[in-house]
Design a protein around this motif. Structure first.
Motif, PDB file in Angstrom:
ATOM      1  N   PHE A  10       0.761  -1.294   0.014  1.00  0.00           N
ATOM      2  CA  PHE A  10       0.083  -0.155   0.109  1.00  0.00           C
ATOM      3  C   PHE A  10       0.782   1.110  -0.251  1.00  0.00           C
ATOM      4  O   PHE A  10       0.482   2.213  -0.771  1.00  0.00           O
ATOM      5  CB  PHE A  10      -0.886  -0.031   1.122  1.00  0.00           C
ATOM      6  N   LEU A  11       2.143   1.226   0.670  1.00  0.00           N
ATOM      7  CA  LEU A  11       2.845   2.371   0.959  1.00  0.00           C
ATOM      8  C   LEU A  11       3.555   2.524  -0.560  1.00  0.00           C
ATOM      9  O   LEU A  11       3.695   3.745  -1.029  1.00  0.00           O
ATOM     10  CB  LEU A  11       3.877   2.291   1.701  1.00  0.00           C
ATOM     11  N   ALA A  12       4.137   1.490  -1.293  1.00  0.00           N
ATOM     12  CA  ALA A  12       4.679   1.776  -2.417  1.00  0.00           C
ATOM     13  C   ALA A  12       3.790   2.097  -3.526  1.00  0.00           C
ATOM     14  O   ALA A  12       4.140   2.964  -4.628  1.00  0.00           O
ATOM     15  CB  ALA A  12       5.482   0.447  -2.910  1.00  0.00           C
ATOM     16  N   SER A  13       2.467   1.546  -3.665  1.00  0.00           N
ATOM     17  CA  SER A  13       1.461   1.878  -4.684  1.00  0.00           C
ATOM     18  C   SER A  13       0.859   3.270  -4.542  1.00  0.00           C
ATOM     19  O   SER A  13      -0.038   3.623  -5.389  1.00  0.00           O
ATOM     20  CB  SER A  13       0.279   0.811  -4.663  1.00  0.00           C
ATOM     21  N   ASP A  14       1.304   4.017  -3.266  1.00  0.00           N
ATOM     22  CA  ASP A  14       0.579   5.303  -3.177  1.00  0.00           C
ATOM     23  C   ASP A  14      -0.798   5.230  -3.263  1.00  0.00           C
ATOM     24  O   ASP A  14      -1.712   6.074  -3.669  1.00  0.00           O
ATOM     25  CB  ASP A  14       1.073   6.299  -4.176  1.00  0.00           C
ATOM     26  N   ALA A  15      -1.507   4.107  -2.346  1.00  0.00           N
ATOM     27  CA  ALA A  15      -2.786   3.770  -2.387  1.00  0.00           C
ATOM     28  C   ALA A  15      -3.653   4.704  -1.413  1.00  0.00           C
ATOM     29  O   ALA A  15      -2.686   5.728  -0.716  1.00  0.00           O
ATOM     30  CB  ALA A  15      -3.071   2.500  -1.786  1.00  0.00           C
ATOM     31  N   HIS A  16      -4.897   4.589  -1.145  1.00  0.00           N
ATOM     32  CA  HIS A  16      -5.636   5.539  -0.406  1.00  0.00           C
ATOM     33  C   HIS A  16      -5.026   5.436   1.299  1.00  0.00           C
ATOM     34  O   HIS A  16      -4.567   4.452   1.625  1.00  0.00           O
ATOM     35  CB  HIS A  16      -7.041   5.151  -0.211  1.00  0.00           C
ATOM     36  N   GLU A  17      -5.024   6.330   2.073  1.00  0.00           N
ATOM     37  CA  GLU A  17      -4.590   6.513   3.269  1.00  0.00           C
ATOM     38  C   GLU A  17      -5.251   5.303   4.256  1.00  0.00           C
ATOM     39  O   GLU A  17      -4.590   5.108   5.113  1.00  0.00           O
ATOM     40  CB  GLU A  17      -4.543   7.807   4.046  1.00  0.00           C
ATOM     41  N   ALA A  18      -6.502   5.460   4.011  1.00  0.00           N
ATOM     42  CA  ALA A  18      -7.394   4.143   5.038  1.00  0.00           C
ATOM     43  C   ALA A  18      -6.743   3.091   4.592  1.00  0.00           C
ATOM     44  O   ALA A  18      -6.506   2.238   5.947  1.00  0.00           O
ATOM     45  CB  ALA A  18      -8.620   4.167   4.357  1.00  0.00           C
ATOM     46  N   TYR A  19      -6.352   2.391   3.549  1.00  0.00           N
ATOM     47  CA  TYR A  19      -5.656   1.161   3.301  1.00  0.00           C
ATOM     48  C   TYR A  19      -4.372   1.085   4.267  1.00  0.00           C
ATOM     49  O   TYR A  19      -4.076   0.336   4.966  1.00  0.00           O
ATOM     50  CB  TYR A  19      -5.414   0.762   1.985  1.00  0.00           C
ATOM     51  N   THR A  20      -3.434   2.236   3.906  1.00  0.00           N
ATOM     52  CA  THR A  20      -2.254   2.193   4.603  1.00  0.00           C
ATOM     53  C   THR A  20      -2.325   2.084   6.075  1.00  0.00           C
ATOM     54  O   THR A  20      -1.758   1.574   6.887  1.00  0.00           O
ATOM     55  CB  THR A  20      -1.389   3.313   4.130  1.00  0.00           C
ATOM     56  N   ALA A  21      -3.277   3.005   6.506  1.00  0.00           N
ATOM     57  CA  ALA A  21      -3.367   3.142   7.839  1.00  0.00           C
ATOM     58  C   ALA A  21      -4.040   1.863   8.625  1.00  0.00           C
ATOM     59  O   ALA A  21      -3.415   1.360   9.648  1.00  0.00           O
ATOM     60  CB  ALA A  21      -4.566   4.285   8.526  1.00  0.00           C
ATOM     61  N   LEU A  22      -4.888   1.017   7.784  1.00  0.00           N
ATOM     62  CA  LEU A  22      -5.401  -0.217   8.410  1.00  0.00           C
ATOM     63  C   LEU A  22      -4.226  -1.321   8.372  1.00  0.00           C
ATOM     64  O   LEU A  22      -3.970  -1.844   9.342  1.00  0.00           O
ATOM     65  CB  LEU A  22      -6.127  -0.712   7.784  1.00  0.00           C
ATOM     66  N   ALA A  23      -3.422  -1.257   7.368  1.00  0.00           N
ATOM     67  CA  ALA A  23      -2.415  -2.407   7.394  1.00  0.00           C
ATOM     68  C   ALA A  23      -1.290  -1.922   8.508  1.00  0.00           C
ATOM     69  O   ALA A  23      -0.885  -2.719   8.873  1.00  0.00           O
ATOM     70  CB  ALA A  23      -1.914  -2.289   6.034  1.00  0.00           C
ATOM     71  N   GLY A  24      -1.071  -0.691   8.490  1.00  0.00           N
ATOM     72  CA  GLY A  24      -0.040  -0.286   9.603  1.00  0.00           C
ATOM     73  C   GLY A  24      -0.598  -0.508  11.144  1.00  0.00           C
ATOM     74  O   GLY A  24       0.098  -0.985  11.929  1.00  0.00           O
ATOM     75  N   MET A  25      -1.788  -0.207  11.358  1.00  0.00           N
ATOM     76  CA  MET A  25      -2.314  -0.559  12.600  1.00  0.00           C
ATOM     77  C   MET A  25      -2.140  -2.272  12.758  1.00  0.00           C
ATOM     78  O   MET A  25      -1.839  -2.407  13.987  1.00  0.00           O
ATOM     79  CB  MET A  25      -3.811   0.003  12.844  1.00  0.00           C
ATOM     80  N   GLU A  26      -2.599  -2.725  11.825  1.00  0.00           N
ATOM     81  CA  GLU A  26      -2.655  -4.391  12.097  1.00  0.00           C
ATOM     82  C   GLU A  26      -1.351  -4.680  12.240  1.00  0.00           C
ATOM     83  O   GLU A  26      -0.959  -5.737  13.071  1.00  0.00           O
ATOM     84  CB  GLU A  26      -3.422  -5.125  11.108  1.00  0.00           C
ATOM     85  N   THR A  27      -0.342  -4.171  11.836  1.00  0.00           N
ATOM     86  CA  THR A  27       1.093  -4.558  11.855  1.00  0.00           C
ATOM     87  C   THR A  27       1.534  -4.538  13.203  1.00  0.00           C
ATOM     88  O   THR A  27       2.292  -5.049  13.992  1.00  0.00           O
ATOM     89  CB  THR A  27       2.057  -4.032  10.772  1.00  0.00           C
ATOM     90  N   VAL A  28       1.259  -3.064  13.835  1.00  0.00           N
ATOM     91  CA  VAL A  28       1.726  -2.587  15.075  1.00  0.00           C
ATOM     92  C   VAL A  28       0.956  -3.437  16.248  1.00  0.00           C
ATOM     93  O   VAL A  28       1.787  -3.981  17.119  1.00  0.00           O
ATOM     94  CB  VAL A  28       1.593  -1.116  15.129  1.00  0.00           C
ATOM     95  N   ILE A  29      -0.328  -3.836  15.952  1.00  0.00           N
ATOM     96  CA  ILE A  29      -0.796  -4.654  17.088  1.00  0.00           C
ATOM     97  C   ILE A  29      -0.485  -6.089  16.979  1.00  0.00           C
ATOM     98  O   ILE A  29      -0.303  -6.285  18.045  1.00  0.00           O
ATOM     99  CB  ILE A  29      -2.530  -4.463  16.842  1.00  0.00           C
ATOM    100  N   THR A  30      -0.321  -6.564  16.032  1.00  0.00           N
ATOM    101  CA  THR A  30       0.376  -7.815  15.849  1.00  0.00           C
ATOM    102  C   THR A  30       1.633  -8.061  16.498  1.00  0.00           C
ATOM    103  O   THR A  30       1.898  -8.887  17.347  1.00  0.00           O
ATOM    104  CB  THR A  30       0.544  -8.281  14.548  1.00  0.00           C
ATOM    105  N   VAL A  31       2.497  -7.019  16.256  1.00  0.00           N
ATOM    106  CA  VAL A  31       3.909  -6.989  16.985  1.00  0.00           C
ATOM    107  C   VAL A  31       3.709  -6.638  18.412  1.00  0.00           C
ATOM    108  O   VAL A  31       4.358  -7.436  19.211  1.00  0.00           O
ATOM    109  CB  VAL A  31       4.814  -5.929  16.361  1.00  0.00           C
ATOM    110  N   LEU A  32       2.642  -6.111  18.960  1.00  0.00           N
ATOM    111  CA  LEU A  32       2.725  -5.765  20.278  1.00  0.00           C
ATOM    112  C   LEU A  32       2.169  -7.100  21.128  1.00  0.00           C
ATOM    113  O   LEU A  32       2.447  -7.501  22.140  1.00  0.00           O
ATOM    114  CB  LEU A  32       1.630  -4.577  20.362  1.00  0.00           C
ATOM    115  N   PHE A  33       1.018  -7.750  20.335  1.00  0.00           N
ATOM    116  CA  PHE A  33       0.621  -9.017  20.951  1.00  0.00           C
ATOM    117  C   PHE A  33       1.708 -10.389  20.861  1.00  0.00           C
ATOM    118  O   PHE A  33       1.793 -10.891  21.941  1.00  0.00           O
ATOM    119  CB  PHE A  33      -0.419  -9.562  20.042  1.00  0.00           C
ATOM    120  N   LEU A  34       2.581 -10.178  19.732  1.00  0.00           N
ATOM    121  CA  LEU A  34       3.500 -11.112  19.832  1.00  0.00           C
ATOM    122  C   LEU A  34       4.817 -10.971  20.977  1.00  0.00           C
ATOM    123  O   LEU A  34       5.126 -11.714  21.656  1.00  0.00           O
ATOM    124  CB  LEU A  34       4.414 -10.995  18.377  1.00  0.00           C
ATOM    125  N   LEU A  35       5.149  -9.504  21.387  1.00  0.00           N
ATOM    126  CA  LEU A  35       5.793  -9.315  22.093  1.00  0.00           C
ATOM    127  C   LEU A  35       5.254  -9.657  23.628  1.00  0.00           C
ATOM    128  O   LEU A  35       5.896 -10.118  24.521  1.00  0.00           O
ATOM    129  CB  LEU A  35       6.147  -7.714  22.163  1.00  0.00           C
TER     130      LEU A  35
END
Length: 119
Positions: A10-35
Motif C-alpha cells: 500500500f505504501l509503494a503503490s501510493d494507495a488511499h490513506e485508509a488502506y495504509t492506516a489499516l495495514a499499519g495498525m494491524e502490523t503494530v497490534i500484531t507485533v505488540l501481541f507477539l511481544l
C-alpha cells in the motif's frame, strides 16, 4: 509478516490513506501481541484476559480487512493496491484462523483448569 507485506504494498503503490492506516495498525497490534506473549507479559499483567483480547482484536481486524481488501481489489488503481488487497484478504483468513485456534485454547484451558469435581 503478511500485514507488513500489505503495508509495504500500500505504501509503494501510493494507495488511499485508509488502506495504509489499516495495514499499519494491524502490523503494530500484531507485533505488540507477539511481544506480549514472547516476553510472557500476559502472565504478569493479569488485569486483562489476554486471549480474549486477542480474539476481539482478530474479529475487529477481520471485519476491517474484509472491507478494505475488497475495496482495494475492486478499485485496483494499480498493481500495488491489488497486491495489498489480496494480502489483506489473506490476512483476513489468518485472523479467522487465529480466532478459531484461540477459542479452542480457551475452552480446553477452562476444562483442564478445573481442580475440584462438580457436585
Amino acid at each position: 509478516l503478511v500485514a507488513l507485506a500489505a503495508l509495504i504494498c500500500f505504501l509503494a503503490s501510493d494507495a488511499h490513506e485508509a488502506y495504509t492506516a489499516l495495514a499499519g495498525m494491524e502490523t503494530v497490534i500484531t507485533v505488540l501481541f507477539l511481544l506480549l506473549y514472547v516476553l510472557r507479559l500476559d502472565a504478569r499483567m493479569r488485569c486483562l484476559f489476554w486471549p480474549l483480547a486477542d480474539i476481539f482484536n482478530s474479529v475487529v481486524a477481520a471485519l476491517f480487512l474484509l472491507v478494505v481488501g475488497l475495496f482495494a481489489i475492486i478499485i485496483k488503481t494499480n498493481k500495488g493496491t491489488l497486491a495489498g488487497g489480496v494480502l489483506g484478504l489473506i490476512l483476513l483468513v489468518l485472523c479467522l484462523v487465529d480466532v478459531v485456534l484461540l477459542s479452542k485454547k480457551i475452552s480446553l484451558d477452562k476444562a483442564r483448569g478445573r481442580s475440584a469435581p462438580a457436585k
